[in-house]
Structures are given as C-alpha cells and as structure tokens.
Design a protein around this motif. Structure first.
Motif, PDB file in Angstrom:
ATOM      1  N   SER A   1      32.260  26.976  45.541  1.00 45.27           N
ATOM      2  CA  SER A   1      31.553  28.033  46.268  1.00 45.27           C
ATOM      3  C   SER A   1      31.850  29.434  45.729  1.00 45.27           C
ATOM      4  CB  SER A   1      31.902  27.969  47.761  1.00 45.27           C
ATOM      5  OG  SER A   1      33.287  28.243  47.945  1.00 45.27           O
ATOM      6  N   THR A   2      32.823  29.563  44.855  1.00 45.23           N
ATOM      7  CA  THR A   2      33.156  30.873  44.280  1.00 45.23           C
ATOM      8  C   THR A   2      32.067  31.273  43.289  1.00 45.23           C
ATOM      9  OG1 THR A   2      35.514  30.359  44.497  1.00 45.23           O
ATOM     10  CG2 THR A   2      34.930  32.211  43.075  1.00 45.23           C
ATOM     11  N   THR A   3      31.531  32.477  43.472  1.00 45.87           N
ATOM     12  CA  THR A   3      30.424  32.936  42.627  1.00 45.87           C
ATOM     13  C   THR A   3      30.934  33.566  41.333  1.00 45.87           C
ATOM     14  OG1 THR A   3      30.360  35.161  43.561  1.00 45.87           O
ATOM     15  CG2 THR A   3      29.064  33.446  44.706  1.00 45.87           C
ATOM     16  N   GLN A   4      30.024  33.704  40.387  1.00 44.05           N
ATOM     17  CA  GLN A   4      30.352  34.364  39.120  1.00 44.05           C
ATOM     18  C   GLN A   4      30.752  35.812  39.365  1.00 44.05           C
ATOM     19  OE1 GLN A   4      30.404  32.191  36.586  1.00 44.05           O
ATOM     20  NE2 GLN A   4      31.363  33.758  35.327  1.00 44.05           N
ATOM     21  N   GLU A   5      30.097  36.459  40.333  1.00 43.94           N
ATOM     22  CA  GLU A   5      30.430  37.842  40.674  1.00 43.94           C
ATOM     23  C   GLU A   5      31.853  37.933  41.223  1.00 43.94           C
ATOM     24  OE1 GLU A   5      27.540  36.301  41.670  1.00 43.94           O
ATOM     25  OE2 GLU A   5      26.253  37.333  40.228  1.00 43.94           O
ATOM     26  N   GLN A   6      32.249  36.975  42.040  1.00 45.45           N
ATOM     27  CA  GLN A   6      33.616  36.968  42.567  1.00 45.45           C
ATOM     28  C   GLN A   6      34.642  36.739  41.459  1.00 45.45           C
ATOM     29  OE1 GLN A   6      32.742  33.990  45.551  1.00 45.45           O
ATOM     30  NE2 GLN A   6      33.078  35.478  47.207  1.00 45.45           N
ATOM     31  N   LEU A   7      34.326  35.862  40.515  1.00 42.22           N
ATOM     32  CA  LEU A   7      35.226  35.646  39.384  1.00 42.22           C
ATOM     33  C   LEU A   7      35.386  36.933  38.575  1.00 42.22           C
ATOM     34  CD1 LEU A   7      34.049  32.140  38.094  1.00 42.22           C
ATOM     35  CD2 LEU A   7      36.077  32.653  39.466  1.00 42.22           C
TER      36      LEU A   7
ATOM     37  N   GLN B   1      39.128  28.938  35.521  1.00 44.87           N
ATOM     38  CA  GLN B   1      38.117  29.903  35.115  1.00 44.87           C
ATOM     39  C   GLN B   1      38.652  31.283  34.748  1.00 44.87           C
ATOM     40  OE1 GLN B   1      37.917  28.195  38.272  1.00 44.87           O
ATOM     41  NE2 GLN B   1      35.759  28.002  38.797  1.00 44.87           N
ATOM     42  N   VAL B   2      39.787  31.688  35.334  1.00 44.81           N
ATOM     43  CA  VAL B   2      40.301  33.040  35.122  1.00 44.81           C
ATOM     44  C   VAL B   2      41.683  32.964  34.493  1.00 44.81           C
ATOM     45  CG1 VAL B   2      41.004  35.192  36.260  1.00 44.81           C
ATOM     46  CG2 VAL B   2      38.953  33.998  37.023  1.00 44.81           C
ATOM     47  N   VAL B   3      41.920  33.865  33.524  1.00 46.41           N
ATOM     48  CA  VAL B   3      43.207  33.914  32.837  1.00 46.41           C
ATOM     49  C   VAL B   3      43.778  35.330  32.945  1.00 46.41           C
ATOM     50  CG1 VAL B   3      44.409  33.618  30.637  1.00 46.41           C
ATOM     51  CG2 VAL B   3      42.441  32.165  31.186  1.00 46.41           C
ATOM     52  N   LEU B   4      45.061  35.404  33.266  1.00 46.42           N
ATOM     53  CA  LEU B   4      45.801  36.662  33.274  1.00 46.42           C
ATOM     54  C   LEU B   4      46.977  36.502  32.328  1.00 46.42           C
ATOM     55  CD1 LEU B   4      46.627  39.470  34.486  1.00 46.42           C
ATOM     56  CD2 LEU B   4      47.989  38.163  36.130  1.00 46.42           C
ATOM     57  N   SER B   5      47.182  37.504  31.467  1.00 46.96           N
ATOM     58  CA  SER B   5      48.326  37.514  30.567  1.00 46.96           C
ATOM     59  C   SER B   5      48.989  38.880  30.676  1.00 46.96           C
ATOM     60  CB  SER B   5      47.874  37.247  29.135  1.00 46.96           C
ATOM     61  OG  SER B   5      48.963  37.351  28.253  1.00 46.96           O
ATOM     62  N   VAL B   6      50.256  38.887  31.075  1.00 48.75           N
ATOM     63  CA  VAL B   6      50.991  40.140  31.218  1.00 48.75           C
ATOM     64  C   VAL B   6      52.262  40.047  30.386  1.00 48.75           C
ATOM     65  CG1 VAL B   6      52.021  41.804  32.809  1.00 48.75           C
ATOM     66  CG2 VAL B   6      50.170  40.318  33.608  1.00 48.75           C
ATOM     67  N   ARG B   7      52.504  41.071  29.590  1.00 49.23           N
ATOM     68  CA  ARG B   7      53.753  41.152  28.834  1.00 49.23           C
ATOM     69  C   ARG B   7      54.630  42.198  29.518  1.00 49.23           C
ATOM     70  NH1 ARG B   7      53.532  40.761  22.602  1.00 49.23           N
ATOM     71  NH2 ARG B   7      53.241  38.618  23.309  1.00 49.23           N
TER      72      ARG B   7
ATOM     73  N   VAL C   1      48.865  33.298  33.605  1.00 46.92           N
ATOM     74  CA  VAL C   1      48.378  32.646  34.822  1.00 46.92           C
ATOM     75  C   VAL C   1      46.960  32.139  34.572  1.00 46.92           C
ATOM     76  CG1 VAL C   1      47.875  32.930  37.286  1.00 46.92           C
ATOM     77  CG2 VAL C   1      49.751  34.232  36.236  1.00 46.92           C
ATOM     78  N   LEU C   2      46.718  30.879  34.905  1.00 43.78           N
ATOM     79  CA  LEU C   2      45.384  30.278  34.865  1.00 43.78           C
ATOM     80  C   LEU C   2      45.006  29.969  36.310  1.00 43.78           C
ATOM     81  CD1 LEU C   2      46.429  27.809  32.120  1.00 43.78           C
ATOM     82  CD2 LEU C   2      44.753  29.604  31.758  1.00 43.78           C
ATOM     83  N   VAL C   3      43.810  30.364  36.716  1.00 41.02           N
ATOM     84  CA  VAL C   3      43.401  30.183  38.105  1.00 41.02           C
ATOM     85  C   VAL C   3      42.113  29.365  38.165  1.00 41.02           C
ATOM     86  CG1 VAL C   3      42.961  31.306  40.318  1.00 41.02           C
ATOM     87  CG2 VAL C   3      44.380  32.468  38.612  1.00 41.02           C
TER      88      VAL C   3
ATOM     89  N   GLY D   1      40.669  37.861  31.819  1.00 42.74           N
ATOM     90  CA  GLY D   1      39.304  37.543  31.444  1.00 42.74           C
ATOM     91  C   GLY D   1      38.867  36.191  31.964  1.00 42.74           C
ATOM     92  N   LEU D   2      37.600  35.896  31.726  1.00 50.93           N
ATOM     93  CA  LEU D   2      37.033  34.604  32.114  1.00 50.93           C
ATOM     94  C   LEU D   2      37.254  33.617  30.974  1.00 50.93           C
ATOM     95  CD1 LEU D   2      33.697  35.809  33.732  1.00 50.93           C
ATOM     96  CD2 LEU D   2      35.818  35.140  34.887  1.00 50.93           C
ATOM     97  N   ASN D   3      37.678  32.435  31.311  1.00 48.63           N
ATOM     98  CA  ASN D   3      37.976  31.390  30.340  1.00 48.63           C
ATOM     99  C   ASN D   3      36.676  30.696  29.928  1.00 48.63           C
ATOM    100  OD1 ASN D   3      39.040  29.310  28.851  1.00 48.63           O
ATOM    101  ND2 ASN D   3      40.277  28.454  30.502  1.00 48.63           N
ATOM    102  N   PHE D   4      36.319  30.831  28.668  1.00 45.05           N
ATOM    103  CA  PHE D   4      35.077  30.195  28.186  1.00 45.05           C
ATOM    104  C   PHE D   4      35.335  28.926  27.377  1.00 45.05           C
ATOM    105  CE2 PHE D   4      36.185  33.330  24.970  1.00 45.05           C
ATOM    106  CZ  PHE D   4      36.084  32.596  23.791  1.00 45.05           C
TER     107      PHE D   4
END
Length: 97
Positions: free
Chosen positions: A13-19, A53-59, A6-8, A42-45
C-alpha cells in the motif's frame, strides 16, 4: 569511521510518492546530525532487491556519532514516518572502515 547502511522494505500500500518522501526525509537529516562525514539515500532499482525499496548510507566519524544518531529527535521523526507509511522490515549493517 563507521559506515551505517539501512535497507527498508515497505508494504504494497506504500505509494511511490511516499517512498520518495522517505528518501527526502533521510537526506534532510544531514544538517541535524553531528559526526557525519557523508549521507546518501535513494530508491533501490536493483533487480535483486528482495523487496527492499529504500537505501540509506551514512558515514560517521566514529561509533560515538553513530550512537548519538539513534535517539536524535529528527531521526526519530523520520523513523515514525517510515512506520506510518507501511514499513514491513529493515536490514541494518554497521561496519568499521
């Protein structure tokens, strides 16, 4: 096995702390899910991130475990938080490996 990625993308307005909190909440899901082989978040750099900005990977062990994940109450709480802090879009990829 199934890889669920999942890429989100969030609004300006979303802060770094919220990410970072989104990432922490994703990681906290692992003990609440059945059929999980691995979970990473993790955070996508990448400079080619196209705003995601955010990546989730679940197996998951199998499709049944993936299907149980969606309605899981803890997953639904994380999804609600993501919407609350400004989710704009997401991309979901599921592949059998």
């Amino acid at each position: 096995m199934i890889d669920h990625i999942v890429l989100v993308k969030f609004g300006e307005s979303t802060t770094q702390e919220q990410l970072s909190e989104v990432v922490a909440r994703f990681k906290a899901l692992k003990p609440h899910l059945t059929g999980i082989v691995d979970l990473q978040a993790g955070l996508n750099f990448s400079e080619k991130n196209q705003g995601y900005q955010v990546v989730l990977s679940v197996r998951f062990e199998d499709r049944a475990a993936l299907e149980a994940y969606g309605p899981n109450p803890q997953h639904q709480e994380v999804a609600a938080y993501i919407r609350e802090v400004g989710r704009v879009d997401s991309i979901v990829v599921d592949i059998e490996i």
